[in-house]
Design a protein around this motif. Structure first.
Motif, PDB file in Angstrom:
ATOM      1  N   ALA A  77     -11.375 -20.013 -16.652  1.00 14.71           N
ATOM      2  CA  ALA A  77     -10.215 -20.829 -16.407  1.00 14.71           C
ATOM      3  C   ALA A  77      -9.371 -19.307 -17.103  1.00 14.71           C
ATOM      4  O   ALA A  77      -8.252 -19.092 -16.092  1.00 14.71           O
ATOM      5  N   MET A  78      -9.735 -18.583 -17.990  1.00 15.06           N
ATOM      6  CA  MET A  78      -8.820 -17.797 -18.564  1.00 15.06           C
ATOM      7  C   MET A  78      -9.097 -16.514 -17.510  1.00 15.06           C
ATOM      8  O   MET A  78      -8.124 -15.751 -16.952  1.00 15.06           O
ATOM      9  N   ILE A  79     -10.180 -16.265 -16.573  1.00 15.42           N
ATOM     10  CA  ILE A  79     -10.631 -15.385 -15.868  1.00 15.42           C
ATOM     11  C   ILE A  79      -9.676 -15.502 -14.440  1.00 15.42           C
ATOM     12  O   ILE A  79      -9.072 -14.475 -13.916  1.00 15.42           O
ATOM     13  N   GLY A  80      -9.487 -16.789 -14.091  1.00 19.00           N
ATOM     14  CA  GLY A  80      -8.598 -16.948 -13.003  1.00 19.00           C
ATOM     15  C   GLY A  80      -7.232 -16.689 -13.302  1.00 19.00           C
ATOM     16  O   GLY A  80      -6.403 -16.304 -12.664  1.00 19.00           O
ATOM     17  N   LEU A  81      -6.548 -16.965 -14.523  1.00 14.46           N
ATOM     18  CA  LEU A  81      -5.474 -16.817 -14.924  1.00 14.46           C
ATOM     19  C   LEU A  81      -5.102 -15.224 -14.850  1.00 14.46           C
ATOM     20  O   LEU A  81      -3.953 -15.017 -14.508  1.00 14.46           O
ATOM     21  N   ILE A  82      -5.981 -14.484 -15.465  1.00 15.42           N
ATOM     22  CA  ILE A  82      -5.512 -13.274 -15.726  1.00 15.42           C
ATOM     23  C   ILE A  82      -6.029 -12.248 -14.558  1.00 15.42           C
ATOM     24  O   ILE A  82      -5.020 -11.570 -14.094  1.00 15.42           O
ATOM     25  N   THR A 293      -8.393 -27.403 -20.744  1.00 12.46           N
ATOM     26  CA  THR A 293      -7.661 -28.568 -20.329  1.00 12.46           C
ATOM     27  C   THR A 293      -6.363 -28.635 -19.616  1.00 12.46           C
ATOM     28  O   THR A 293      -6.356 -29.015 -18.472  1.00 12.46           O
ATOM     29  N   ILE A 294      -5.608 -27.409 -20.059  1.00 11.73           N
ATOM     30  CA  ILE A 294      -4.422 -27.233 -19.373  1.00 11.73           C
ATOM     31  C   ILE A 294      -4.633 -26.766 -17.975  1.00 11.73           C
ATOM     32  O   ILE A 294      -4.048 -27.015 -17.191  1.00 11.73           O
ATOM     33  N   LEU A 295      -5.381 -25.444 -18.160  1.00 14.71           N
ATOM     34  CA  LEU A 295      -5.200 -24.589 -16.722  1.00 14.71           C
ATOM     35  C   LEU A 295      -6.257 -25.326 -15.828  1.00 14.71           C
ATOM     36  O   LEU A 295      -6.027 -25.061 -14.675  1.00 14.71           O
TER      37      LEU A 295
END
Length: 394
Positions: A77-82, A293-295
């Motif tokens: 999820a974080m890799i996708g966001l950043i 959960t949020i992402l």
């Protein structure tokens, strides 16, 4: 044994916070602490965070350990966001960490393991913890010019000149957005020039991105990081969720190591797992699971992004109000840079003596290098700060 220990220097920001608490003046203003505060002086729990926590409370059925690297869904999820799709996922190793500080610490440890003689080039100035951790680990920190105290912008010519002195195996530490402590950022053309220098010297970039969404928006704030990651063979990225998700005390961070080819991803993943095991074994999970959960939920993600945008626009409005008020009082645009900077911080370029004068005479608390936290202001305190800055002769 303990009698051989030596007293360590006090953390200047924590000491400043204590001085503020001890100050009896009712009109004092705290611009030193590095956390977001709303107009009421509160660091709120975001709506989506509360909703995600409630969902976890209802559905989570174990508190058993996650893996050494944390929940893989959090990393995804974080890799996708950043990074979006800037880099193939198969080339990225990732480890959950205790906040952005933990991500930086693990990155420096990984650098030292890979090349014990590596130097880390850091912007002058940079977040003090960068220097502190590097010194503690015995890694040479080499400053490169970054902030122009006259223009209060980026000294880009000086930066490029200094970065050209890096050698293969060295690391160049960059701020992904919302530079701390100056608020002065690189533009897209400058990012490309930095990439060219990195590729010419063989130095590896390490990007610290702690304020995505606080500057020009989630996508715009990630643009520099994505450009670098896609433009160099190898890259390290230390990310924090403290600010943009408001989960400061949950210590939620991620370290990414991008390999030159997918064949090295497994080695990097194993190295990150080893480093986590040596330092704290299993990383904290609550904040990471909230973020995941949020992402991964369309409604929660939309609500989070909307609230984050409100936070960003609020800080931008305070910047513009302060710049306008200072222009009115000073009769010049010499403080226009405050409106141009992005993120929580700006650096006034005032001397330590003037910073002390602001504290003693006006109850204005900021870090000694004149870094001020825009989020420590509200519409009523902006005119007070502007008047104090002009009267102090900044």
């Amino acid at each position: 044994m303990f009698e051989t220990l030596k007293a360590q220097p006090a953390d200047k920001i924590l000491a400043l916070m204590q001085m503020f608490r001890d100050d009896p003046r009712t009109d004092k203003i705290d611009l030193g602490v590095g956390v977001y505060r709303n107009a009421d002086g509160i660091t709120p729990v975001m709506r989506a965070v509360k909703a995600a926590e409630h969902r976890l409370w209802e559905t989570q059925d174990t508190k058993a350990y996650t893996g050494l690297l944390g929940d893989p869904a959090y990393a995804d999820a974080m890799i996708g966001l950043i990074l979006g799709d800037a880099v193939p996922r198969a080339a990225i190793a990732a480890a959950a960490t205790p906040g952005g500080t933990g991500a930086c610490r693990q990155a420096f440890e990984m650098i030292r393991m890979a090349n014990p003689s590596a130097r880390v080039f850091v912007s002058d100035p940079t977040w003090p913890n960068h220097i502190s951790i590097l010194n503690y680990l015995g890694i040479e920190a080499v400053p490169y010019r970054y902030f122009d105290s006259e223009t209060r912008g980026v000294d880009f010519d000086g930066m490029i000149s200094d970065l050209k002195k890096a050698a293969p195996g060295d690391v160049v530490l960059l701020h992904g957005c919302c530079h701390n402590p100056t608020g002065a950022n690189l533009n897209p053309v400058q990012w490309q020039e930095v990439i060219a220098v990195l590729n010419a010297t063989g130095a590896v970039p390490m990007i610290d991105i702690a304020y995505q969404g606080f500057g020009d928006g989630l996508e715009a704030d990630a643009a520099g990081t994505r450009t670098v990651a896609a433009g160099v063979p190898e890259c390290l990225i230390a990310a924090s969720c403290s600010k943009n998700f408001g989960v400061y005390r949950e210590r939620t961070g991620l370290l990414m190591a991008i390999a030159a080819d997918t064949g090295r991803q497994g080695l990097n993943q194993g190295t990150l797992a080893f480093l986590n095991r040596q330092n704290y074994s299993f990383p904290p999970d609550h904040g990471a699971r909230v973020v995941t959960t949020i992402l991964n939920d369309a409604d929660l993600r939309a609500d989070w992004a909307a609230e984050l945008e409100d936070v960003r626009l609020s800080m931008l409005g305070l910047r513009r109000q302060l710049a306008d008020e200072l222009q009115r009082l000073a009769g010049s645009d010499r403080f226009a840079f405050i409106g141009d900077h992005r993120g929580m911080f700006s650096r006034l370029g005032a001397s330590p003596a003037l910073v002390e004068k602001l504290r003693q005479d006006h109850g204005i608390y900021m870090v000694g290098d004149s870094r001020l936290n825009i989020a420590g202001l509200n519409a009523k305190t902006v005119p007070i700060l502007a008047d104090a800055i002009i009267r102090a002769g900044v």
